[in-house]
Design an enzyme around this catalytic site. Sequence first.
Site, PDB file in Angstrom:
ATOM      1  N   CYS A   1      50.425   9.445  56.655  1.00  0.00           N
ATOM      2  CA  CYS A   1      49.545   9.293  57.822  1.00  0.00           C
ATOM      3  C   CYS A   1      49.131  10.629  58.420  1.00  0.00           C
ATOM      4  O   CYS A   1      48.232  10.681  59.251  1.00  0.00           O
ATOM      5  CB  CYS A   1      50.217   8.435  58.881  1.00  0.00           C
ATOM      6  SG  CYS A   1      50.589   6.807  58.252  1.00  0.00           S
TER       7      CYS A   1
ATOM      8  N   HIS B   1      44.238   2.146  62.860  1.00  0.00           N
ATOM      9  CA  HIS B   1      44.879   3.275  62.196  1.00  0.00           C
ATOM     10  C   HIS B   1      44.677   3.199  60.687  1.00  0.00           C
ATOM     11  O   HIS B   1      45.584   2.819  59.950  1.00  0.00           O
ATOM     12  CB  HIS B   1      46.383   3.276  62.570  1.00  0.00           C
ATOM     13  CG  HIS B   1      47.206   4.272  61.824  1.00  0.00           C
ATOM     14  ND1 HIS B   1      46.778   5.545  61.554  1.00  0.00           N
ATOM     15  CD2 HIS B   1      48.458   4.172  61.299  1.00  0.00           C
ATOM     16  CE1 HIS B   1      47.729   6.187  60.884  1.00  0.00           C
ATOM     17  NE2 HIS B   1      48.756   5.367  60.705  1.00  0.00           N
TER      18      HIS B   1
ATOM     19  N   CYS C   1      52.882  11.215  63.374  1.00  0.00           N
ATOM     20  CA  CYS C   1      54.044  10.936  62.531  1.00  0.00           C
ATOM     21  C   CYS C   1      53.575  10.350  61.210  1.00  0.00           C
ATOM     22  O   CYS C   1      52.469   9.844  61.099  1.00  0.00           O
ATOM     23  CB  CYS C   1      54.996   9.976  63.231  1.00  0.00           C
ATOM     24  SG  CYS C   1      54.218   8.398  63.630  1.00  0.00           S
TER      25      CYS C   1
END
Lengths: 467, 414
Positions: free
Chosen positions: B90, B369, B400
């Site tokens: 990510c 996301h 993160c």
Amino acid sequence: MSILEKIYTSPIGRTLAPKVGLNEPPKLRRGRTMPTGAVLLAELDGGGLARQVLEALGVETAEPLLDLPEHRTPDDRGRPQPPRYPTKAGAVVVDATGLREIAQLEGIRQVLRPLMRGLESSGRVIILASDASAVTGLEAKAVAQAIDGINRTVGKELRAGATANLVFVREGTTADDLTSTLLFLLQGRSAFVSGQTWRVGPAKAGDRPGGDYRSDRPFEGRVVVVTGAARGIGAAIARTFARDGAKVVALDVPAAGDALSKVANELRGTALQLDITSPEAGVRIAAHVAQVHGADAKIWAIVHNAGILRDRLLANLDEKSWAQVLEVNLAAEMRMNEALLDTTLPGGLGEQARIIGIASTSGVAGNKGQTNYAASKAGVMGLVWAEADELADRAVTVNAVAPGFIETDMTASIPFVQREVFRRTNSLQQGGQPVDVAETIAWLSDPASGGVNGQVVRVCGQNLVGA
Amino acid sequence: MAVRNAVIVGGNRIPFVKAGGKYAQASNVDMLTATIDGLVARFGLAGEKLDEVVAGAVLKHSRDFNLTREAVLGSALDPHTPACDLAQACATGLEAVTYLANKIRLGQADVGIAGGVDSASDAPIVVSEPLRRALLKANRARTLPDRLKAFASVRPADLAPVPPGVVEPRTGLSMGESQALTTAKWGISREAQDELSARSHQRLAAAWDAGFFDDLVTPYLGVTRDGILRPDTSVAALGKLRSVFGGADATMTAGNSTALSDGAAVVLIADEDEARRRNWPVLARVVDTQVAATDYVTGNEDLLLAGARAIPELLERNGLTLADFDAVEVHEAFASTVLATLAALEQDGHGTVDVDKLNVHGSSLAAGHPFAATGGRIVASLAKVLSEKGPGSRGLISVCAAGGQAVATILEAV
């Protein structure tokens, strides 16, 4: 596609349609192409200006045939016929600028009669006449208006995509003021403009094209802002300016950004996602221009193409649909012009510049279900006239086009029969293409078009509505 | 060698949508291409050769081995523009920004694009390990009997495709299950999570309404706003959702966890002098970046709290404290990730972040996301926020990532 439309476009339908009077409309000559046949110059009493213009353009001319009694020949039944052209002519420029007397109008008849069946497909009748304001005496003023009547009727009688237009010339107009207009009229760019009359005058001080001007790429290096550029007529306007050398800023609402970026990238221009009703729209446009083209860059032309429809009969029209249309189509344009005309604003309109509005035949003639739209578009015409007056001391012209039935995604959604009626109720018996509107706007925006100011030019194929 | 300034000039993304929604038929290459083209149109870069485009995707087909280069070739950029694929789960987008900014600072590039894309709709489906081995063996076999023999060991169960999992290979726990452990350990309440989530939605909706994204987003496939965004949501509405991760007294719900999403985001980065020469907006300078990892496998540390390690290292190297920042962006993998990261920083004596400075225009809970796209989204938005606040204002980003990692970056308006 409706069943009717399917039948109509089928091979059988195509065979049957002409039998009920629905002929295949003529295919119009478009783009920067000159007529194939000869360009005739008919210099009537006291004329001379047209010859200078055509010489400046490097256009070779020929003499027209005149319908005089001694030139007539009898047909097989012995009826006298006007002289015939051995090969069809491409265009005729009638220089009527010297006509002051009713009797002199006969000269126009003599020139045009043999041409009514002697012009090639997409041929041109172009009449230059002195504006009523430039002549003295009752008869001379009446003659000017009489020529307007001739032009409008000739437009309706011509066939095969040929057009007729009249340019009234104001006092003090020189050949340089007319070159861009005559070139536009002769070329395919004016394909869907017919039966129209407008005025050309002397360009204002400082409103001449620079030394690097080329009539085939008039916008080379110039920044042109087009609102509503994501699709339809706006995209065609952007493409036409890019073809002619402009650095295009394609503007549309954020929600249209997808299509907008494709147009901008195709034209190597830039996309600006902006709601034009935002109070700071003008400033945002200027900031974008300064950012993309440098702090010293100025806008050469802004085309206020963005517009919306909220059609309802007045009996059903609420304040929301009323306000939205007036806000987008009229008020936003007025605010943006005001902001961009500030000469101290980096990225604003230049000292010498062009402002183009989009009116509509609905604004000229009214249209059922469009009180709000007609108000906004007639308002655009009022704005153009008032701004042209107000900017008398600056080398800025303000003009508008008024499109008629143009083939776009929007008009494609009109029911077939209604659409076919709209299409055919004009002298060219077809709908216009978005590029026809674009070409007219590009001519009005031309650096050499400083003499065209405060005009509303219809791009409607001489639509019967409001004509 | 003198180090130059790498500055954020602008950004572009497509609206993010829920997986399986409007972009279900769009591939990563499609979305990344459209996103690059939107940026190209905004800055008039059509036909121009940029020094490099770097991007990546977390869920990636093997055919997309050159994803970014393919997107460049499909875009309006000059085909001489080189491209690089990069990945760190990510944090891919933020690492892409770091990669390009560092090249610019070292003089290896002047202008480039960094970002990322992810489609959870168009995720690769993998065959089972026994079937994969059998197929490879059959491919090597020279005779028909040998070829058939290769499949002898395949059992019916092996024929079922293996969908991609968001599961940590070493713990076997999904992201949500891992975060549920963290949520319980740090005692993050349901109310606090729902409050953060509701705020994210409200702030993102307000930013859309204010036109903040007019020059940061290009619509795609008819979508003009983020699809996951619920402008009218509230703590009360979120409080009604049942929990999904963490067993009996769980607090994590679909409302305070990010949804699987599709989208792409890119950022235009340039050498500061070059940007000024071109009269481009100089939104913010990329100051510094730190990556960190946690020992989550042993269970001693938390999977998604590496930000609490990266940030202190970054602050110390730059002589800054949390109080020195005007805006802080902590990626909302889960509402409790943000809250636990802040709690960990506070516990370690770094103070806290004022709620008015945290994720000021909402974050991943509201926007969605698409894994590798999140970094580009945050960098472009934060750079614009800092630019609006004026020169010298500072922003901190923490994203993160799977594998117990995180990347933290400082931007500063110039």
